[in-house]
Design a protein around this motif. Structure first.
Motif, PDB file in Angstrom:
ATOM      1  N   VAL A  19       0.852  -1.199   0.000  1.00 59.47           N
ATOM      2  CA  VAL A  19       0.000   0.000   0.000  1.00 59.47           C
ATOM      3  C   VAL A  19       0.882   1.242   0.000  1.00 59.47           C
ATOM      4  O   VAL A  19       0.651   2.184  -0.782  1.00 59.47           O
ATOM      5  N   GLN A  20       1.898   1.234   0.842  1.00 54.55           N
ATOM      6  CA  GLN A  20       2.818   2.371   0.909  1.00 54.55           C
ATOM      7  C   GLN A  20       3.531   2.583  -0.430  1.00 54.55           C
ATOM      8  O   GLN A  20       3.671   3.721  -0.893  1.00 54.55           O
ATOM      9  N   MET A  21       3.964   1.491  -1.055  1.00 49.04           N
ATOM     10  CA  MET A  21       4.645   1.604  -2.355  1.00 49.04           C
ATOM     11  C   MET A  21       3.742   2.244  -3.385  1.00 49.04           C
ATOM     12  O   MET A  21       4.170   3.114  -4.151  1.00 49.04           O
ATOM     13  N   GLU A  22       2.499   1.817  -3.424  1.00 42.19           N
ATOM     14  CA  GLU A  22       1.570   2.353  -4.418  1.00 42.19           C
ATOM     15  C   GLU A  22       1.249   3.822  -4.155  1.00 42.19           C
ATOM     16  O   GLU A  22       1.137   4.608  -5.089  1.00 42.19           O
ATOM     17  N   GLY A  25       4.213   5.647  -5.329  1.00 36.86           N
ATOM     18  CA  GLY A  25       4.216   5.623  -6.798  1.00 36.86           C
ATOM     19  C   GLY A  25       3.255   6.663  -7.363  1.00 36.86           C
ATOM     20  O   GLY A  25       3.584   7.386  -8.305  1.00 36.86           O
ATOM     21  N   ARG A  26       2.063   6.739  -6.780  1.00 37.00           N
ATOM     22  CA  ARG A  26       1.084   7.755  -7.204  1.00 37.00           C
ATOM     23  C   ARG A  26       1.675   9.154  -7.030  1.00 37.00           C
ATOM     24  O   ARG A  26       1.604   9.983  -7.941  1.00 37.00           O
ATOM     25  N   ASP A  27       2.288   9.393  -5.872  1.00 33.74           N
ATOM     26  CA  ASP A  27       2.901  10.702  -5.611  1.00 33.74           C
ATOM     27  C   ASP A  27       4.002  11.001  -6.625  1.00 33.74           C
ATOM     28  O   ASP A  27       4.146  12.135  -7.090  1.00 33.74           O
ATOM     29  N   ALA A  50      -3.443   7.436 -11.493  1.00 33.42           N
ATOM     30  CA  ALA A  50      -4.781   6.875 -11.236  1.00 33.42           C
ATOM     31  C   ALA A  50      -4.709   5.360 -11.069  1.00 33.42           C
ATOM     32  O   ALA A  50      -5.388   4.783 -10.202  1.00 33.42           O
ATOM     33  N   GLU A  51      -3.881   4.700 -11.866  1.00 28.16           N
ATOM     34  CA  GLU A  51      -3.753   3.246 -11.757  1.00 28.16           C
ATOM     35  C   GLU A  51      -3.056   2.845 -10.460  1.00 28.16           C
ATOM     36  O   GLU A  51      -3.422   1.830  -9.854  1.00 28.16           O
ATOM     37  N   GLU A  52      -2.080   3.629 -10.029  1.00 29.15           N
ATOM     38  CA  GLU A  52      -1.427   3.331  -8.748  1.00 29.15           C
ATOM     39  C   GLU A  52      -2.443   3.447  -7.613  1.00 29.15           C
ATOM     40  O   GLU A  52      -2.419   2.659  -6.663  1.00 29.15           O
ATOM     41  N   ASP A  53      -3.354   4.407  -7.726  1.00 29.93           N
ATOM     42  CA  ASP A  53      -4.426   4.540  -6.734  1.00 29.93           C
ATOM     43  C   ASP A  53      -5.300   3.286  -6.702  1.00 29.93           C
ATOM     44  O   ASP A  53      -5.668   2.808  -5.629  1.00 29.93           O
ATOM     45  N   LYS A  54      -5.616   2.740  -7.882  1.00 32.89           N
ATOM     46  CA  LYS A  54      -6.411   1.501  -7.940  1.00 32.89           C
ATOM     47  C   LYS A  54      -5.650   0.346  -7.294  1.00 32.89           C
ATOM     48  O   LYS A  54      -6.245  -0.489  -6.610  1.00 32.89           O
ATOM     49  N   ARG A  90      14.884   2.734  -1.659  1.00 40.69           N
ATOM     50  CA  ARG A  90      15.150   1.661  -2.612  1.00 40.69           C
ATOM     51  C   ARG A  90      14.364   1.740  -3.907  1.00 40.69           C
ATOM     52  O   ARG A  90      14.796   1.202  -4.912  1.00 40.69           O
ATOM     53  N   VAL A  91      13.188   2.368  -3.882  1.00 43.79           N
ATOM     54  CA  VAL A  91      12.300   2.268  -5.041  1.00 43.79           C
ATOM     55  C   VAL A  91      11.913   3.623  -5.605  1.00 43.79           C
ATOM     56  O   VAL A  91      12.088   3.873  -6.783  1.00 43.79           O
ATOM     57  N   VAL A  92      11.357   4.504  -4.790  1.00 47.05           N
ATOM     58  CA  VAL A  92      10.749   5.734  -5.282  1.00 47.05           C
ATOM     59  C   VAL A  92      11.618   6.931  -4.928  1.00 47.05           C
ATOM     60  O   VAL A  92      11.896   7.174  -3.756  1.00 47.05           O
TER      61      VAL A  92
END
Length: 163
Positions: A19-22, A25-27, A50-54, A90-92
């Motif tokens: 959830v945190q990653m998504e 990602g949205r941000d 929008a897809e990251e929110d989904k 590590r990711v975002v």
């Protein structure tokens, strides 16, 4: 039984990290879309945010399902903050890094960041899906993240070719 409970807690924590990653990602896509002047990149970022929110909702439903079965734990605020920090490291990339790259005119570098981020998400979710029954909701998220990789790569290639 203790090992079984530990794996459930671990799986639950991983879902909460997803959830945190998504959310991050949205941000990321919102920041990149707001910092770029290229309409193709802006439209793609709007779609991906929008897809990251989904995807967040998919993972929240998984977490709720676990909670309904009594298999969930609430992470302390410090654990949530630590998870967000690890994901950021590590990711975002940070919003400031995104703005610096995009505002500096190097949208291709920003798209490279996005490709790396999506590839890491695919790797992370593929590992998570391996601990769930076949046909789980995460498989659909993985497929969408792979689509994100293809879309990002196509836009990046178009920009590199001057199209």
């Amino acid at each position: 039984m203790a090992g079984e409970m530990q794996s459930r807690v671990t799986q639950d924590e991983v879902i909460q990290m997803a959830v945190q990653m998504e959310e991050l990602g949205r941000d990321f896509y919102e920041a990149l879309g707001g910092a770029t002047g290229d309409p193709r990149v802006f439209q793609l970022c709007h779609r991906l945010a929008a897809e990251e929110d989904k995807h967040c909702e998919v993972f929240r439903r998984l977490h709720s399902d676990q909670a309904a079965r009594g298999e969930s734990v609430m992470l302390a605020d410090e654990q949530t903050a630590a998870a967000r920090h690890r994901i950021r490291e590590r990711v975002v990339p940070t919003s400031e890094t995104i703005r610096q790259v995009a505002c500096g005119g190097n949208v291709i570098d920003a798209l490279n960041m996005a490709v790396k981020m999506e590839a890491e998400a695919v790797r992370f979710y593929t590992h998570l899906a391996g601990s769930l029954p076949p046909g789980n909701a995460i498989e659909a998220v993985i497929a969408e993240e792979r689509t994100h990789l293809r879309l990002l790569s196509a836009v990046r290639c178009g920009l590199e070719a001057g199209q």
